[in-house]
Design an enzyme around this catalytic site. Structure first.
Site: not given
Length: 345
Positions: A115, A248, A317
């Site tokens: 992240s 992502e 995620h």
């Protein structure tokens, strides 16, 4: 600059826990305590930083305090790994306060997570030459009975240097981001069948290799064009081997995703690539087929590339996710039955 790999972790090593982005609020301290207990159960000692157990305005502490503590954790010889609890939102505030040239002179150590932590992974690998671990966050490792894909992070962190480690695509995934709630030791709820897919919708199998680099697209797309996100330079240094780019999407809708991907395209990010891996998207999508959708964004920016582009991969995620080592030489095999990632440590 060659990529340098940290030494494998062994019982008795000291692991530092600091939050360079978001801290852990009080109601999730039980989950954090379980994750720390699991580290100790594996035989590790734990150093708990000051920038950890508080959260205010999306930060664990001021940018200066976070940068000072992270610098200490990354340069203190006794510390062998830095495992933040998770990402967050504002790690970008630290970049001008960190000395990546100094890190380039220091012995590398494992830096893990995903992240917002991609903000730090990327320059640590491309500027400082460290192999870093994009994979489960520390808070993911608090589960009483973790799934095999998540547990594979320890095969990387505790693996012998030079070893080749193989990871298979997961059997199933959780159809949403994780919300820990009151079940502090809960694992992921893996209910949906995993299916990696080739972007062209036709190719049934592919095999490609290169050096891994990537992260959360919401983050790395904002680093592109700065000294902290110079993928073309990293690719040129590894021109003979080539690059596997992975990313992502966590928050971008289809149109914003298209703009982010075209920004990378216009900056030369998709040159010298041998393949692209795209994690399952957590971002919003349009249900109306007459409007621009997630798959349209991928096809618009990547559809004409002459390299394999595989999406819905176990990255990011939507858990679980594989453990990818930035800077590692890797081989990706894709078939209708699933995918396989082999990395050389």
């Amino acid at each position: 600059m060659p990529v340098r790999f940290p030494a494998k972790l062994v019982p008795g090593d000291l692991i530092a826990i600091t939050a360079p982005s978001s801290g852990v609020p009080a109601h999730l301290h039980p989950r954090l305590d379980l994750a720390i207990a699991n580290l100790k159960a594996r035989g590790y000692r734990v150093y708990e930083g000051r920038c950890l157990r508080e959260q205010y305005k999306n930060q664990s502490a001021s940018p200066l305090l976070r940068a000072e503590e992270l610098t200490f954790c990354l340069t203190e010889p006794e510390i062998k790994a830095v495992m933040p609890p998770w990402g967050g939102d504002l790690a970008i505030e630290l970049l001008e306060l960190l000395d990546f040239q100094m890190f380039a002179q220091a012995a590398p150590k494992w830096f893990t997570g995903f992240s917002d932590l991609s903000t730090l992974h990327f320059p640590l690998s491309t500027l400082s030459g460290w192999a870093t671990v994009h994979g489960p966050n520390l808070m993911d490792l608090a589960a009483r009975a973790p799934d095999a894909t998540t547990e594979a992070i320890w095969r990387v962190l505790e693996g012998e240097r030079g070893e080749r480690l193989e990871q298979q695509s997961s059997a199933a995934f959780q159809p949403g981001e994780n919300q820990w709630g009151p079940a502090s030791d809960a694992a992921f709820n893996l209910t949906e069948k995993t299916r990696w897919t080739h972007l062209d919708g036709v190719t049934a199998s592919a095999c490609f290799q290169g050096r891994l680099i990537g992260g959360c697209l919401d983050i790395i797309a904002r680093l592109a064009g700065t000294p902290f996100g110079n993928l073309p330079h990293f690719a040129q240094r590894n021109n003979e081997e080539g690059i596997i780019l992975y990313f992502e999407n966590v928050e971008m809708g289809p149109c914003e995703l298209t703009r982010a991907l075209f920004s990378l395209r216009l900056q030369g990010w998709f040159t010298h690539l041998n393949g692209i891996l795209i994690g399952r998207s957590a971002g919003p999508n349009n249900d109306d087929a007459s409007k621009h959708q997630y798959i349209d964004a991928l096809r618009a920016a990547l559809g004409d590339l002459t390299i394999p582009v595989i999406y819905d991969v176990d990255i990011g995620h939507i858990p679980p996710q594989m453990t990818l080592v930035n800077g590692a030489s890797a081989v990706v095999t894709f078939t209708a039955e699933g995918g396989c990632l082999t990395q050389q440590l």
